[in-house]
Enzyme design. Structure first.
Site, PDB file in Angstrom:
ATOM      1  N   ASP A  38      52.460  14.147  11.360  1.00  0.00           N
ATOM      2  CA  ASP A  38      52.540  13.534  12.684  1.00  0.00           C
ATOM      3  C   ASP A  38      51.827  12.196  12.696  1.00  0.00           C
ATOM      4  O   ASP A  38      52.283  11.236  13.299  1.00  0.00           O
ATOM      5  CB  ASP A  38      51.885  14.435  13.729  1.00  0.00           C
ATOM      6  N   GLU A  40      51.337  10.102  10.308  1.00  0.00           N
ATOM      7  CA  GLU A  40      52.104   9.048   9.644  1.00  0.00           C
ATOM      8  C   GLU A  40      53.254   8.570  10.537  1.00  0.00           C
ATOM      9  O   GLU A  40      53.548   7.389  10.628  1.00  0.00           O
ATOM     10  CB  GLU A  40      52.659   9.570   8.311  1.00  0.00           C
ATOM     11  N   ASP A  42      53.337   8.795  13.801  1.00  0.00           N
ATOM     12  CA  ASP A  42      52.703   8.040  14.888  1.00  0.00           C
ATOM     13  C   ASP A  42      52.496   6.586  14.508  1.00  0.00           C
ATOM     14  O   ASP A  42      52.701   5.680  15.302  1.00  0.00           O
ATOM     15  CB  ASP A  42      51.309   8.602  15.190  1.00  0.00           C
ATOM     16  N   LEU A  88      90.397  26.399  24.840  1.00  0.00           N
ATOM     17  CA  LEU A  88      90.800  27.325  23.785  1.00  0.00           C
ATOM     18  C   LEU A  88      91.465  28.560  24.354  1.00  0.00           C
ATOM     19  O   LEU A  88      91.064  29.067  25.400  1.00  0.00           O
ATOM     20  CB  LEU A  88      89.563  27.780  22.993  1.00  0.00           C
ATOM     21  N   GLU A 119      83.028  29.437  13.743  1.00  0.00           N
ATOM     22  CA  GLU A 119      81.845  28.829  14.370  1.00  0.00           C
ATOM     23  C   GLU A 119      81.379  29.701  15.526  1.00  0.00           C
ATOM     24  O   GLU A 119      82.154  30.484  16.064  1.00  0.00           O
ATOM     25  CB  GLU A 119      82.202  27.435  14.925  1.00  0.00           C
ATOM     26  N   LYS A 121      80.621  30.257  19.306  1.00  0.00           N
ATOM     27  CA  LYS A 121      81.053  29.656  20.569  1.00  0.00           C
ATOM     28  C   LYS A 121      79.833  29.556  21.479  1.00  0.00           C
ATOM     29  O   LYS A 121      79.273  30.570  21.908  1.00  0.00           O
ATOM     30  CB  LYS A 121      82.144  30.494  21.232  1.00  0.00           C
ATOM     31  N   ASP A 123      77.584  28.696  24.697  1.00  0.00           N
ATOM     32  CA  ASP A 123      77.792  28.740  26.134  1.00  0.00           C
ATOM     33  C   ASP A 123      76.950  27.653  26.785  1.00  0.00           C
ATOM     34  O   ASP A 123      75.865  27.892  27.277  1.00  0.00           O
ATOM     35  CB  ASP A 123      77.404  30.123  26.659  1.00  0.00           C
ATOM     36  N   TYR A 234      80.854  19.780  17.230  1.00  0.00           N
ATOM     37  CA  TYR A 234      81.782  20.631  16.488  1.00  0.00           C
ATOM     38  C   TYR A 234      83.222  20.150  16.420  1.00  0.00           C
ATOM     39  O   TYR A 234      84.054  20.811  15.821  1.00  0.00           O
ATOM     40  CB  TYR A 234      81.751  22.051  17.049  1.00  0.00           C
ATOM     41  N   LYS A 298      88.899  28.161  13.588  1.00  0.00           N
ATOM     42  CA  LYS A 298      89.730  26.958  13.538  1.00  0.00           C
ATOM     43  C   LYS A 298      90.391  26.872  12.165  1.00  0.00           C
ATOM     44  O   LYS A 298      89.708  27.081  11.149  1.00  0.00           O
ATOM     45  CB  LYS A 298      88.871  25.707  13.741  1.00  0.00           C
ATOM     46  N   LYS A 322      85.697  36.310  22.021  1.00  0.00           N
ATOM     47  CA  LYS A 322      84.412  36.543  22.694  1.00  0.00           C
ATOM     48  C   LYS A 322      83.719  37.786  22.145  1.00  0.00           C
ATOM     49  O   LYS A 322      84.378  38.727  21.724  1.00  0.00           O
ATOM     50  CB  LYS A 322      84.662  36.742  24.199  1.00  0.00           C
ATOM     51  N   CYS A 415      64.992  36.932  60.742  1.00  0.00           N
ATOM     52  CA  CYS A 415      64.334  37.409  59.526  1.00  0.00           C
ATOM     53  C   CYS A 415      64.370  38.939  59.460  1.00  0.00           C
ATOM     54  O   CYS A 415      63.997  39.601  60.423  1.00  0.00           O
ATOM     55  CB  CYS A 415      62.887  36.920  59.494  1.00  0.00           C
ATOM     56  N   CYS A 418      60.608  40.303  60.065  1.00  0.00           N
ATOM     57  CA  CYS A 418      59.822  40.098  61.284  1.00  0.00           C
ATOM     58  C   CYS A 418      60.683  39.790  62.502  1.00  0.00           C
ATOM     59  O   CYS A 418      60.178  39.700  63.604  1.00  0.00           O
ATOM     60  CB  CYS A 418      58.819  38.969  61.074  1.00  0.00           C
ATOM     61  N   CYS A 433      62.603  31.709  56.741  1.00  0.00           N
ATOM     62  CA  CYS A 433      61.953  32.317  57.884  1.00  0.00           C
ATOM     63  C   CYS A 433      60.759  31.416  58.188  1.00  0.00           C
ATOM     64  O   CYS A 433      59.939  31.155  57.312  1.00  0.00           O
ATOM     65  CB  CYS A 433      61.456  33.719  57.543  1.00  0.00           C
ATOM     66  N   CYS A 438      55.077  36.324  59.419  1.00  0.00           N
ATOM     67  CA  CYS A 438      56.023  37.299  58.880  1.00  0.00           C
ATOM     68  C   CYS A 438      55.335  38.165  57.822  1.00  0.00           C
ATOM     69  O   CYS A 438      54.722  37.638  56.898  1.00  0.00           O
ATOM     70  CB  CYS A 438      57.208  36.562  58.276  1.00  0.00           C
TER      71      CYS A 438
HETATM   72  S1  IVH Z   1      86.393  23.587  19.868  1.00  0.00           S
HETATM   73  C1  IVH Z   1      90.290  21.891  20.807  1.00  0.00           C
HETATM   74  N1  IVH Z   1      84.200  24.788  19.095  1.00  0.00           N
HETATM   75  O1  IVH Z   1      84.638  26.323  24.438  1.00  0.00           O
HETATM   76  C2  IVH Z   1      88.967  22.407  20.469  1.00  0.00           C
HETATM   77  N2  IVH Z   1      84.688  24.702  21.416  1.00  0.00           N
HETATM   78  O2  IVH Z   1      87.304  27.109  25.709  1.00  0.00           O
HETATM   79  C3  IVH Z   1      88.186  22.725  21.648  1.00  0.00           C
HETATM   80  N3  IVH Z   1      82.983  25.712  22.846  1.00  0.00           N
HETATM   81  O3  IVH Z   1      85.513  23.424  26.158  1.00  0.00           O
HETATM   82  C4  IVH Z   1      86.795  22.954  21.415  1.00  0.00           C
HETATM   83  N4  IVH Z   1      81.635  26.327  21.215  1.00  0.00           N
HETATM   84  O4  IVH Z   1      83.069  23.792  25.659  1.00  0.00           O
HETATM   85  C5  IVH Z   1      84.976  24.438  20.136  1.00  0.00           C
HETATM   86  N5  IVH Z   1      82.267  25.805  18.290  1.00  0.00           N
HETATM   87  C6  IVH Z   1      83.043  25.451  19.317  1.00  0.00           C
HETATM   88  C7  IVH Z   1      82.697  25.730  20.647  1.00  0.00           C
HETATM   89  C8  IVH Z   1      83.553  25.343  21.691  1.00  0.00           C
HETATM   90  C9  IVH Z   1      81.831  26.307  22.528  1.00  0.00           C
HETATM   91  C10 IVH Z   1      83.497  25.563  24.217  1.00  0.00           C
HETATM   92  C11 IVH Z   1      83.873  24.155  24.577  1.00  0.00           C
HETATM   93  C12 IVH Z   1      85.298  24.203  25.017  1.00  0.00           C
HETATM   94  C13 IVH Z   1      85.479  25.638  25.305  1.00  0.00           C
HETATM   95  C14 IVH Z   1      86.915  25.974  25.043  1.00  0.00           C
END
Ligand code: IVH
Length: 674
Positions: A38, A40, A42, A88, A119, A121, A123, A234, A298, A322, A415, A418, A433, A438
């Protein structure tokens, strides 16, 4: 006469420093493998800051010193994506995954295996970053896929987003590189953020995704900067001046450009391996520090992707599968309304108890009326429950409407505790409220008052607090100090001995410090940190009660909203009386401020855990030494004290070139002025 330094030499040094800093940022934030200390780091940062300070004409937007940008604007501009940001299709089960693979083979007229990249997914919130000649030019949200919002200023504050691409050995810096990915808020940061908001009486975020979205769509980038957002990239958008043959090559290459990619991604030789990946990630998802709701498969080859093309806004070459959600269905038996300490009303679903991720859940906050309307949640409905960030249960959606359907939920006109009036301001989410008497508010106030960081009175469980309020023994906070052992002993299921203990605990809390008392009062927007600042500035409750908004606002970290809230509290005659009576019951130690203390006028930020003292003690000692304690690191910060497991503040300090102190140095500094 001093010779002016050779300008091109200075420029060269600045450039070199920026390259070095960018490289070390990459090692730290993207690869998680720092190579220098750190101190260095800094040093590099401070040198760059100093040079830029002397030569403001050489400051550029992509300098590592320039992450947090200027003043809030009114609205986000619209950004049109060069190519649509698609969504997707979903596979619901393994069967549908296999069908997806078959469909692709049919379409391409291929017999053998198709190679995929699997990959996680994520959220979060999808975004697009546009790099022009290696510089981050625009960052936008997905929006409707065609038009998004310009969130460049906010995305720049995310430490893992490079403002300038690194130059890989084998690859050119492309003229245009569009990359798409997901902004997330780590689970741990989400829990911490909500705890903080709860303490301040601010509305809670329902889940990490909402918190990330809320943080990214802040008009003021300083707020975004204070939230530890992260990103994973991604997918490619439009590319000019660089080409990739496959998704795997793309991921590996953008990593070399300094962009963060998810380390869990894998090449799968066929669909069976994709299914194995799904199984493995399903088990491991809870180990990840971010919410993941499935996997994405993919087709690896970009040539095949191009042949496959798309249908109705989704690519044919990709699919989401999912996870079986950590979700359970159950029935809402009733929607109740709870009243908080500052009178805020929160609708809560009382549920038929279910087991969810190993815990029995019988109620879940519905947060606010807007949320209930949006999801159309009603009593008697069957709903899907999930645990946000694997912690707090919440209602995802209605899965089966009650039959017959209950009417829409309405916030009560009075409320529920109360019967007092409810205030709701047009355009705001909250209902309050306003009856200070209360009982529900009183219970919450006492709970807060007695809590560890306030008056620290042991033994104040929910049951006792409810009894004290119900019996009428405690109508105001100061009544606690007038309680008699005999009165307590008369409460249901209370023995002589427990009554004595409680009285002793209450008595033990009389000797206390001013900041604890200020925190204990439960003034809206005033938490521990603000309480400490107020204590040092005003020295006594009387002086604090007399301070006007202007004086309050002069204190660092206290904005107009907090100042107004403090003033409103003391303007209420009833509150003022409570404070006066409390002052008489308590023995409040004045904060000591040493004139000319060693930290005089210094702004100090703490991060991580110190060995020799608690955080409260450290803050107190800084204030006593004449310093100020800030919660966030800025250019004006003089020192950041670094304990064990420091957080993002250390990163920020390094970025801004603020001096950091190890615990030992900090102790020496505190001791130095004695
Ligand atoms: S690929 C055409 N890769 O999922 C390719 N999407 O339902 C589209 N998401 O809007 C995206 N992880 O927000 C891709 N590893 C991942 C992802 C991913 C999350 C989300 C993304 C997209 C939604 C599609």
């Amino acid at each position: 006469m001093m010779m002016a330094a050779n300008p091109s030499k200075i420029e060269a040094e600045i450039q070199k420093l920026r390259d070095q800093i960018n490289h070390h940022n990459y090692l730290y934030y993207v690869l998680d493998q720092p190579e220098i200390s750190d101190a260095e780091y800094d040093k590099l940062m401070r040198r760059l800051e100093a040079l830029e300070h002397e030569h403001p004409e050489l400051v550029t937007a992509d300098s590592p010193t320039q992450r947090v940008g200027a003043a809030p604007s009114e609205k986000f501009a619209v950004v049109r994506h060069r190519t649509m940001m698609m969504s997707l299709a979903n596979a619901m089960n393994a069967e549908e995954m296999v069908e997806f693979d078959r469909r692709i083979k049919r379409f391409l007229k291929i017999e053998g295996d198709i190679e995929y990249v699997a990959e996680v997914k994520l959220d979060g919130l999808s975004v697009e970053l546009v790099y022009e000649d290696g510089k981050l030019a625009v960052a936008s949200t997905r929006g409707d896929g065609i038009n998004g919002e310009d969130v460049t200023a906010n995305v720049r504050t995310i430490k893992s987003v490079p403002l300038r691409l690194l130059k890989p050995k084998r690859l050119p810096i492309p003229k245009l590189l569009e990359v798409r990915g997901e902004v997330i808020l780590p689970k741990r940061a989400f829990v911490k953020l909500n705890e903080e908001r709860e303490r301040k009486g601010e509305p809670l975020f329902a889940n990490p995704r909402n918190a990330a979205a809320g943080s990214l769509r802040q008009l003021d980038p300083r707020v975004t900067a204070s939230r530890p957002l992260d990103i994973f990239l991604y997918a490619p958008g439009v590319l000019e001046g660089v080409e990739f043959q496959s998704q795997w090559e793309f991921l590996q290459s953008i990593k070399e450009y300094g962009l963060r990619v998810n380390p869990e991604s894998r090449v799968c030789r066929n669909v069976d391996e994709v299914l194995e990946y799904w199984n493995r990630m399903s088990e491991r998802r809870h180990e990840l520090d971010y919410d993941a709701d499935g996997i994405v498969a993919k087709v690896n080859s970009y040539a095949l992707q191009a042949q496959l093309g798309e249908v109705s806004r989704s690519p044919r070459w990709a699919i989401a599968y999912k996870f079986k959600a950590q979700q359970e269905e159950t029935r809402i038996e009733k929607i109740e309304v709870q009243v908080g300490r500052i009178g805020s009303l929160t609708p809560v679903a009382k549920l038929k108890p279910v087991q969810l991720a190993g815990v029995t859940i019988s109620s879940a906050s519905l947060h606010n009326l807007d949320e209930i309307r949006r999801k159309d949640i009603r009593e008697g409905d069957t709903v899907m429950l999930e645990r946000a960030g694997d912690v707090i249960p919440y209602v995802v959606r209605v899965t089966k409407k009650g039959h017959p359907r209950a009417p829409e939920f309405q916030m009560p006109k009075r409320c529920p505790e109360c019967g007092g009036a409810i205030v709701h301001e047009e355009g705001e989410v909250g209902y309050f409220c306003v009856n200070a008497n209360c009982p529900a508010r009183m219970r919450e106030s006492i709970r807060h008052f007695a809590s560890k960081n306030c008056m620290n009175i042991d033994g104040f469980g929910d049951k006792l607090v409810a009894q004290l309020v119900e019996s009428g023994l405690v109508k105001e906070l100061d009544d606690l100090y007038k309680l008699k052992q005999e009165q307590l002993a008369q409460l249901e299921r209370m023995g002589e001995k427990s009554a004595r203990n409680i009285i002793d605990n209450i008595d033990a809390s009389r000797k206390t410090t001013l900041d604890r008392v200020i925190n204990a009062l439960g003034i809206r927007h005033v938490g521990e940190h603000t309480a400490r600042q107020l204590a040092t500035r005003f020295q006594t409750l009387e002086q604090l009660a007399r301070a006007n908004e202007e004086e309050l606002r002069a204190i660092r970290d206290i904005g107009p909203e907090v100042a107004r809230s403090i003033r409103e509290y003391f303007d209420e005659p009833r509150n003022l009386k409570v404070v006066e009576r409390l002052a008489r019951e308590l023995e409040i130690e004045r904060p000591r401020v040493r004139a000319g203390g060693p930290l005089r006028d210094k702004s100090v930020v703490l991060t991580g855990t110190l060995e020799s003292m608690t955080r409260e003690e450290a803050e107190r000692r800084i204030l006593e030494s004449g310093g100020r304690v800030s919660s966030s690191v800025s250019r004006k910060t003089d020192f950041v004290v670094v304990g064990a497991e420091p957080g993002s503040k250390l990163r920020r300090a390094r970025e801004l070139g603020v001096k950091t102190l190890e615990e030992k140095e900090f102790l020496e500094m505190l001791g130095g002025g004695r």
